[in-house]
Scaffold this motif. Structure first.
Motif, PDB file in Angstrom:
ATOM      1  N   ARG A 355       0.834  -1.158  -0.071  1.00 26.75           N
ATOM      2  CA  ARG A 355       0.063   0.101   0.083  1.00 26.75           C
ATOM      3  C   ARG A 355       1.064   1.396   0.179  1.00 26.75           C
ATOM      4  O   ARG A 355       0.473   2.361  -0.526  1.00 26.75           O
ATOM      5  N   THR A 356       2.146   0.995   0.609  1.00 30.73           N
ATOM      6  CA  THR A 356       2.853   2.428   0.743  1.00 30.73           C
ATOM      7  C   THR A 356       4.244   2.248   0.386  1.00 30.73           C
ATOM      8  O   THR A 356       4.846   1.280   0.945  1.00 30.73           O
ATOM      9  N   VAL A 357       4.864   3.211  -0.180  1.00 27.79           N
ATOM     10  CA  VAL A 357       6.447   3.011  -0.527  1.00 27.79           C
ATOM     11  C   VAL A 357       6.965   4.457  -0.407  1.00 27.79           C
ATOM     12  O   VAL A 357       6.358   5.139  -0.562  1.00 27.79           O
ATOM     13  N   GLU A 358       8.023   4.495   0.502  1.00 22.51           N
ATOM     14  CA  GLU A 358       8.534   5.616   0.924  1.00 22.51           C
ATOM     15  C   GLU A 358      10.251   5.449   0.413  1.00 22.51           C
ATOM     16  O   GLU A 358      10.858   4.578   0.532  1.00 22.51           O
ATOM     17  N   ILE A 359      10.540   6.427  -0.634  1.00 25.49           N
ATOM     18  CA  ILE A 359      11.996   6.411  -1.113  1.00 25.49           C
ATOM     19  C   ILE A 359      12.565   7.588  -0.555  1.00 25.49           C
ATOM     20  O   ILE A 359      12.140   8.849  -0.830  1.00 25.49           O
ATOM     21  N   THR A 360      13.957   7.348  -0.056  1.00 21.61           N
ATOM     22  CA  THR A 360      14.731   8.569   0.452  1.00 21.61           C
ATOM     23  C   THR A 360      16.099   8.443  -0.124  1.00 21.61           C
ATOM     24  O   THR A 360      16.530   7.161  -0.547  1.00 21.61           O
ATOM     25  N   CYS A 361      16.787   9.598  -0.187  1.00 20.12           N
ATOM     26  CA  CYS A 361      18.149   9.783  -0.786  1.00 20.12           C
ATOM     27  C   CYS A 361      18.202   9.299  -2.210  1.00 20.12           C
ATOM     28  O   CYS A 361      19.195   8.680  -2.543  1.00 20.12           O
ATOM     29  N   LEU A 362      17.425   9.808  -3.028  1.00 19.25           N
ATOM     30  CA  LEU A 362      17.187   9.340  -4.487  1.00 19.25           C
ATOM     31  C   LEU A 362      18.253  10.312  -5.041  1.00 19.25           C
ATOM     32  O   LEU A 362      18.171  11.535  -5.039  1.00 19.25           O
ATOM     33  N   GLU A 363      19.047  10.092  -5.981  1.00 17.93           N
ATOM     34  CA  GLU A 363      20.220  10.577  -6.818  1.00 17.93           C
ATOM     35  C   GLU A 363      19.439  10.854  -8.149  1.00 17.93           C
ATOM     36  O   GLU A 363      20.046  11.655  -8.976  1.00 17.93           O
ATOM     37  N   GLY A 364      18.499   9.901  -8.451  1.00 21.42           N
ATOM     38  CA  GLY A 364      18.114  10.108  -9.884  1.00 21.42           C
ATOM     39  C   GLY A 364      18.774   9.046 -10.852  1.00 21.42           C
ATOM     40  O   GLY A 364      18.720   9.286 -12.037  1.00 21.42           O
ATOM     41  N   LEU A 365      19.838   8.317 -10.516  1.00 19.59           N
ATOM     42  CA  LEU A 365      20.391   7.462 -11.081  1.00 19.59           C
ATOM     43  C   LEU A 365      19.553   6.503 -11.936  1.00 19.59           C
ATOM     44  O   LEU A 365      18.580   5.980 -11.556  1.00 19.59           O
ATOM     45  N   LYS A 366      19.881   5.999 -13.168  1.00 19.16           N
ATOM     46  CA  LYS A 366      19.260   5.051 -13.731  1.00 19.16           C
ATOM     47  C   LYS A 366      18.462   3.913 -13.092  1.00 19.16           C
ATOM     48  O   LYS A 366      17.484   3.453 -13.313  1.00 19.16           O
ATOM     49  N   VAL A 367      19.392   3.332 -12.533  1.00 16.41           N
ATOM     50  CA  VAL A 367      19.324   2.065 -11.555  1.00 16.41           C
ATOM     51  C   VAL A 367      18.270   2.384 -10.607  1.00 16.41           C
ATOM     52  O   VAL A 367      17.502   1.539 -10.319  1.00 16.41           O
ATOM     53  N   GLU A 368      18.134   3.621  -9.896  1.00 15.94           N
ATOM     54  CA  GLU A 368      17.424   3.687  -8.986  1.00 15.94           C
ATOM     55  C   GLU A 368      15.856   3.881  -9.282  1.00 15.94           C
ATOM     56  O   GLU A 368      14.908   3.499  -9.004  1.00 15.94           O
ATOM     57  N   VAL A 369      16.024   4.567 -10.606  1.00 13.62           N
ATOM     58  CA  VAL A 369      14.652   5.151 -11.173  1.00 13.62           C
ATOM     59  C   VAL A 369      13.732   3.791 -11.915  1.00 13.62           C
ATOM     60  O   VAL A 369      12.708   3.592 -11.782  1.00 13.62           O
ATOM     61  N   LEU A 370      14.834   2.863 -12.197  1.00 11.88           N
ATOM     62  CA  LEU A 370      14.300   1.751 -12.729  1.00 11.88           C
ATOM     63  C   LEU A 370      13.658   0.843 -11.688  1.00 11.88           C
ATOM     64  O   LEU A 370      12.746   0.207 -11.981  1.00 11.88           O
ATOM     65  N   PHE A 371      14.372   0.735 -10.441  1.00  9.10           N
ATOM     66  CA  PHE A 371      13.814   0.073  -9.280  1.00  9.10           C
ATOM     67  C   PHE A 371      12.432   0.644  -9.199  1.00  9.10           C
ATOM     68  O   PHE A 371      11.524  -0.171  -8.666  1.00  9.10           O
ATOM     69  N   ALA A 377       5.216  -0.990 -11.266  1.00  6.08           N
ATOM     70  CA  ALA A 377       4.261  -1.910 -12.034  1.00  6.08           C
ATOM     71  C   ALA A 377       4.049  -3.135 -11.537  1.00  6.08           C
ATOM     72  O   ALA A 377       3.193  -4.088 -12.038  1.00  6.08           O
ATOM     73  N   HIS A 378       4.378  -3.517 -10.362  1.00  7.71           N
ATOM     74  CA  HIS A 378       4.038  -4.835  -9.654  1.00  7.71           C
ATOM     75  C   HIS A 378       3.213  -4.685  -8.405  1.00  7.71           C
ATOM     76  O   HIS A 378       3.019  -5.492  -7.413  1.00  7.71           O
ATOM     77  N   SER A 379       2.555  -3.474  -8.164  1.00  5.33           N
ATOM     78  CA  SER A 379       1.842  -3.003  -7.171  1.00  5.33           C
ATOM     79  C   SER A 379       0.268  -2.794  -7.299  1.00  5.33           C
ATOM     80  O   SER A 379       0.038  -1.209  -7.413  1.00  5.33           O
ATOM     81  N   PRO A 380      -0.573  -3.541  -7.499  1.00 11.21           N
ATOM     82  CA  PRO A 380      -1.718  -3.035  -8.183  1.00 11.21           C
ATOM     83  C   PRO A 380      -2.770  -2.396  -7.214  1.00 11.21           C
ATOM     84  O   PRO A 380      -3.826  -1.864  -7.444  1.00 11.21           O
ATOM     85  N   ASN A 381      -2.238  -2.496  -5.869  1.00  7.39           N
ATOM     86  CA  ASN A 381      -3.206  -1.615  -4.910  1.00  7.39           C
ATOM     87  C   ASN A 381      -2.497  -0.635  -4.064  1.00  7.39           C
ATOM     88  O   ASN A 381      -2.777  -0.367  -2.932  1.00  7.39           O
ATOM     89  N   SER A 412      -1.578   0.492 -10.114  1.00  9.08           N
ATOM     90  CA  SER A 412      -2.563   0.867  -9.228  1.00  9.08           C
ATOM     91  C   SER A 412      -3.104   2.174  -9.790  1.00  9.08           C
ATOM     92  O   SER A 412      -2.512   3.207 -10.038  1.00  9.08           O
ATOM     93  N   PRO A 413      -4.341   2.135 -10.307  1.00 10.10           N
ATOM     94  CA  PRO A 413      -5.040   3.620 -10.783  1.00 10.10           C
ATOM     95  C   PRO A 413      -5.159   4.542  -9.794  1.00 10.10           C
ATOM     96  O   PRO A 413      -5.344   5.899 -10.063  1.00 10.10           O
ATOM     97  N   LYS A 414      -5.185   4.244  -8.469  1.00 12.64           N
ATOM     98  CA  LYS A 414      -5.537   4.957  -7.294  1.00 12.64           C
ATOM     99  C   LYS A 414      -3.973   5.366  -6.540  1.00 12.64           C
ATOM    100  O   LYS A 414      -4.131   6.205  -5.513  1.00 12.64           O
TER     101      LYS A 414
END
Length: 424
Positions: A355-371, A377-381, A412-414
């Motif tokens: 239901r909840t995802v929190e991302i911190t210390c993102l640098e914007g590297l391609k590998v981070e963005v892909l994660f 893509a895999h969290s329908p709710n 997840s559309p919401k």
């Protein structure tokens, strides 16, 4: 007939401050620095020497700074000041906080005497931070059986043989503690070890222990500690790779299988790397069905070993509700992790309960963005995903990252996406 102005006389002693209830006065005194609490004696007769019956005594770094001269603390003045306070004090002491500053100490004799005094005053909370050489706790501390909170730094923790534990303890935080001999106790609700040694001798019988946090304690017997059926919160972290040389070799599958009762799990990137030393199957023999909240701390998503173990944890946690990820800057070989994330079935599992995802210390590297793209893509709710960039990232770069992430397809559309200010 002239108008007469009525005069009102306020009688001395009827001011609001002087007539505050006793419990409010106590509450106020406990919330101000100790030296300010002493100064309240001048407010009124009711407040005079009220500080001498305070149930909470705090001699922390703020107190130390007040008596320091030219940045240094004189030993005699430090000892005499605290002795004077304790000699004038009346009544029980429920909480005692002390930060022993770095200074020339011939012995801890006076501190031992303070611990003896506390043991006679029904102390329930003891906080002792020590910036000197390691302090050996006297036996008086282990006779404080009414303790509900115990926080210690830089001490030898060697209880007497007859010690059976602090039966009322609810919180235990140990920093730089050396357990010289085997220790057994019971009925502890929280254990937090930070950079402790000889933890393998901590043979705790904690029948009510709910939480266990180990930070840079490579000689801890993890499997033994996790045998406790009451533990539902567990955290493990290695600060440096040098810790691998000291850690007791454990079977990764046995370790992961011991987490089936855990509801909250914090795992740091270096420990993910450690687990990858053995071949870990995509599917564990026993799923982590109880796991609701997972924290990936200092996670190098660009390290293929760490990434693989992290994906295995997600894949084997069918009831995961909350995921927190704190990124760490990748060291090298990022292209291997990139290839893995771009593989269509690298996760091959739907995070149905997330239901909840929190991302911190993102640098914007391609590998981070892909994660992040993979999670979406895999969290329908999914209901909310918050992203906080690393400090120092300029506004243009932050906007480019946000623009890219916002365009990712979401199962997840919401799902609400929140882009926060940089990590401070």
């Amino acid at each position: 007939m002239g108008k007469h102005k009525r005069r009102y006389v306020t009688r001395v002693g009827e001011d609001r401050i002087s007539n505050l209830p006793e419990h409010l006065i106590d509450s106020i005194l406990e919330r101000v620095p100790f030296e300010d609490a002493v100064k309240t004696s001048i407010i009124s007769k009711k407040w005079r020497y009220k500080w001498t019956s305070m149930k909470v005594l705090t001699f922390d770094n703020h107190f130390n700074a007040k008596i320091a001269k030219n940045g240094a603390i004189d030993y005699n003045e430090y000892i005499n000041t605290i002795n004077q306070v304790l000699n004038l004090h009346k009544g029980p002491i429920s909480k005692f906080v002390i930060h022993i500053p770095p200074m020339l100490l011939d012995s801890f004799e006076e501190i031992d005497e303070w611990m003896m005094l506390l043991s006679r005053n029904n102390v329930t909370k003891l906080v002792l931070y020590n910036s000197n050489r390691r302090y050996e706790l006297p036996s008086h501390v282990f006779s404080c059986l009414g303790l509900t909170e115990l926080i210690l730094e830089n001490c030898f923790f060697s209880p007497p043989l007859q010690f059976e534990g602090f039966h009322n303890l609810e919180e235990l935080f140990l920093l730089h503690i050396d357990f010289g001999k085997s220790l057994s106790g019971n009925q502890m609700n929280l254990l937090h070890f930070l950079e402790c040694t000889n933890v393998h001798n901590f043979n705790i019988k904690a029948t009510k222990m709910k939480s266990l946090i180990l930070v840079t304690c490579p000689d801890a017997n993890l499997l033994q500690l996790l045998e406790n059926p009451s533990i539902v919160v567990f955290g493990v972290s290695f600060r440096t790779f040098e810790d691998f040389d000291r850690v007791e070799m454990i079977n990764s599958i046995s370790f992961l299988s011991s987490l089936t009762r855990i509801e909250d799990f914090l795992i740091e990137g270096n420990f993910l790397k450690f687990l990858s030393a053995e071949v870990i199957p995509k599917w564990f023999p026993l799923s982590m069905n109880s796991l609701k909240r997972l924290v990936l701390q200092d996670f190098e998503v660009g390290d293929l070993d760490q990434l693989y173990v992290a994906l295995c944890l997600l894949r084997n946690s069918p009831n995961l509700d909350t995921l927190r990820v704190h990124f760490e800057e990748p060291r090298d070989f990022v292209f291997l992790a990139l290839d893995h994330l771009e593989y269509p079935n690298c996760l091959d599992y739907t995070l149905k309960q997330l239901r909840t995802v929190e991302i911190t210390c993102l640098e914007g590297l391609k590998v981070e963005v892909l994660f992040i793209k993979l999670l979406l893509a895999h969290s329908p709710n999914l209901e909310k995903i918050s992203i906080k960039p690393i400090r120092g990232l300029n506004i243009r770069r932050r906007f480019a990252i946000a623009k890219k992430v916002m365009r990712f397809p979401r199962a997840s559309p919401k799902a609400e996406m929140i882009y926060l200010n940089p990590e401070k």
